[in-house]
Design a protein around this motif. Structure first.
Motif, PDB file in Angstrom:
ATOM      1  N   UNK A   1      -0.188 -38.827  43.219  1.00 51.89           N
ATOM      2  CA  UNK A   1       0.445 -37.296  42.846  1.00 51.89           C
ATOM      3  C   UNK A   1      -0.318 -36.785  43.756  1.00 51.89           C
TER       4      UNK A   1
ATOM      5  N   UNK B   1       4.901 -25.002  41.000  1.00 54.41           N
ATOM      6  CA  UNK B   1       6.389 -24.855  40.320  1.00 54.41           C
ATOM      7  C   UNK B   1       6.649 -25.878  41.090  1.00 54.41           C
TER       8      UNK B   1
ATOM      9  N   UNK C   1       5.186 -29.240  41.566  1.00 57.05           N
ATOM     10  CA  UNK C   1       4.901 -30.110  40.498  1.00 57.05           C
ATOM     11  C   UNK C   1       6.426 -30.871  39.954  1.00 57.05           C
ATOM     12  N   UNK C   2       6.841 -30.240  40.433  1.00 55.08           N
ATOM     13  CA  UNK C   2       8.543 -30.755  39.831  1.00 55.08           C
ATOM     14  C   UNK C   2       8.285 -32.512  41.025  1.00 55.08           C
TER      15      UNK C   2
ATOM     16  N   UNK D   1       5.387 -33.749  42.078  1.00 56.17           N
ATOM     17  CA  UNK D   1       4.770 -34.571  41.090  1.00 56.17           C
ATOM     18  C   UNK D   1       5.367 -35.491  39.919  1.00 56.17           C
ATOM     19  N   UNK D   2       6.340 -34.631  39.413  1.00 57.39           N
ATOM     20  CA  UNK D   2       7.152 -35.439  37.837  1.00 57.39           C
ATOM     21  C   UNK D   2       7.798 -36.639  38.523  1.00 57.39           C
TER      22      UNK D   2
ATOM     23  N   UNK E   1       6.522 -39.341  40.502  1.00 53.45           N
ATOM     24  CA  UNK E   1       5.367 -39.840  38.862  1.00 53.45           C
ATOM     25  C   UNK E   1       6.246 -40.666  38.133  1.00 53.45           C
ATOM     26  N   UNK E   2       6.965 -39.986  37.744  1.00 51.08           N
ATOM     27  CA  UNK E   2       8.710 -41.006  37.155  1.00 51.08           C
ATOM     28  C   UNK E   2       8.269 -42.136  37.639  1.00 51.08           C
TER      29      UNK E   2
ATOM     30  N   UNK F   1       6.189 -45.065  37.985  1.00 49.55           N
ATOM     31  CA  UNK F   1       6.363 -45.301  36.394  1.00 49.55           C
ATOM     32  C   UNK F   1       7.387 -46.125  36.211  1.00 49.55           C
TER      33      UNK F   1
ATOM     34  N   UNK G   1      12.728 -40.419  31.643  1.00 49.56           N
ATOM     35  CA  UNK G   1      12.336 -40.456  33.472  1.00 49.56           C
ATOM     36  C   UNK G   1      13.071 -40.469  34.492  1.00 49.56           C
TER      37      UNK G   1
ATOM     38  N   UNK H   1      14.912 -36.582  34.128  1.00 49.65           N
ATOM     39  CA  UNK H   1      14.090 -35.269  34.800  1.00 49.65           C
ATOM     40  C   UNK H   1      13.311 -35.721  36.123  1.00 49.65           C
TER      41      UNK H   1
ATOM     42  N   UNK I   1      16.483 -33.878  37.850  1.00 49.10           N
ATOM     43  CA  UNK I   1      17.408 -32.879  37.481  1.00 49.10           C
ATOM     44  C   UNK I   1      15.777 -32.100  38.366  1.00 49.10           C
ATOM     45  N   UNK I   2      15.059 -32.685  38.760  1.00 44.61           N
ATOM     46  CA  UNK I   2      13.985 -32.171  40.409  1.00 44.61           C
ATOM     47  C   UNK I   2      14.516 -32.609  41.510  1.00 44.61           C
TER      48      UNK I   2
ATOM     49  N   UNK J   1       2.002 -41.438  31.206  1.00 46.79           N
ATOM     50  CA  UNK J   1       2.144 -43.119  31.202  1.00 46.79           C
ATOM     51  C   UNK J   1       0.651 -43.624  31.122  1.00 46.79           C
TER      52      UNK J   1
ATOM     53  N   UNK K   1      -0.628 -31.517  33.514  1.00 45.17           N
ATOM     54  CA  UNK K   1       0.630 -32.059  33.323  1.00 45.17           C
ATOM     55  C   UNK K   1       1.356 -32.917  32.660  1.00 45.17           C
TER      56      UNK K   1
ATOM     57  N   UNK L   1       7.334 -37.577  30.586  1.00 43.80           N
ATOM     58  CA  UNK L   1       8.054 -38.776  30.129  1.00 43.80           C
ATOM     59  C   UNK L   1       7.652 -39.410  29.109  1.00 43.80           C
TER      60      UNK L   1
ATOM     61  N   UNK M   1       4.475 -24.348  33.885  1.00 44.93           N
ATOM     62  CA  UNK M   1       4.233 -25.948  34.615  1.00 44.93           C
ATOM     63  C   UNK M   1       4.406 -26.821  33.661  1.00 44.93           C
TER      64      UNK M   1
END
Lengths: 147, 109
Positions: free
Chosen positions: A23, A38, A41-42, A44-45, A48-49, A52, A111, A114, A117-118, B25, B55, B58, B87
């Motif tokens: 991240x 923002x 952050x998206x 990173x999301x 991250x997903x 994972x 996941x 998301x 979406x990003x 997670x 943060x 999912x 965020x």
């Protein structure tokens, strides 16, 4: 870890304590690409997903190597994650240019929902000894990411 | 990345969990272990204060959905979220969960 002006690369262990390193790298790339807080952050999301998913479904919670490379070139921000898990023969359903526009939201697929979406594009390449994943975000496309 | 969870028993059968850190997670299991015992027959309201959460992914959202399902399974139960940063709220919106949860605006008491 390697770094130049437009790219960062490193090798991680899929065990979860590496998520914070991942991240941080994405945040650095977001800042270099002049993304808003923002938007960063998206990104990173999404990374991250994906990380994972590799850890859970590729390595089944066991330790495994993940090579990560982030690059920002020609108004394209991309994140490449390379794993050495069992190759997925056909991930085409996940990797169209707009893979999730018509999909239903389900808890198990949250996941992926998301990520879709990003990011603008998800690519997958099965390799003899693993998988290569690309998350691509087109910058300056004129879309309103702040909405 | 850590997640700190403070639990405060409130009047009646209500409990507030105040979270501080990252819900992903790596930390969602600990959060689930704290929420799960609260979701019983005697509890009427569980309030999750996300003011310190930077943060959420999912795995964190899925943990909170369990609380939402509990609240919907019994009359008079509330599972309330508050203190969402811009965020964190954006991630709820991306997941299309912002209109499903009971989210209180403003700073928590």
């Amino acid at each position: 870890m390697g770094s130049s002006e437009n790219q960062i690369s490193c090798t991680l262990n899929s065990s979860c304590d590496c998520v914070d390193v991942l991240c941080s790298m994405v945040e650095v790339m977001g800042q270099r690409a002049s993304l808003s807080d923002k938007q960063t952050n998206r990104m990173v999301l999404a990374v991250d997903e994906l990380f994972a998913n590799i850890a859970q479904h590729g390595y089944h919670g066991l330790e495994g190597q993940v090579d990560m490379r982030a690059a920002c070139e020609n108004d394209i921000l991309s994140f490449e994650l390379r794993d050495y898990a069992k190759p997925i023969a056909d991930a085409s359903a996940l990797c169209t240019s707009n893979p999730c526009l018509n999909s239903e939201l389900s808890p198990g697929g949250l996941g992926l929902q998301l990520i879709c979406a990003v990011m603008d594009k998800i690519e997958h390449e099965p390799l003899p000894d693993g998988n290569r994943w690309h998350l691509i975000k087109y910058l300056n496309e004129g879309e309103d990411d702040e909405s | 990345m850590n997640l700190e969870i403070d639990e405060v028993k409130q009047d009646g059968n209500a409990t507030r969990l105040k979270l501080d850190g990252v819900v992903n997670i790596q930390t969602a299991v600990a959060l689930r272990q704290r929420i799960k015992p609260l979701l019983n027959e005697t509890c009427r309201e569980v309030h999750i204060d996300l003011i310190g959460v930077r943060f959420i992914d999912s795995a964190g959202l899925a943990t909170l959905v369990e609380g939402l399902q509990w609240s919907r399974a019994g009359e008079g139960r509330r599972f309330v979220l508050s203190g969402l940063s811009e965020n964190v709220r954006d991630i709820f919106e991306l997941a299309k969960l912002d209109t499903i949860f009971d989210i209180e605006d403003g700073k928590p008491a």
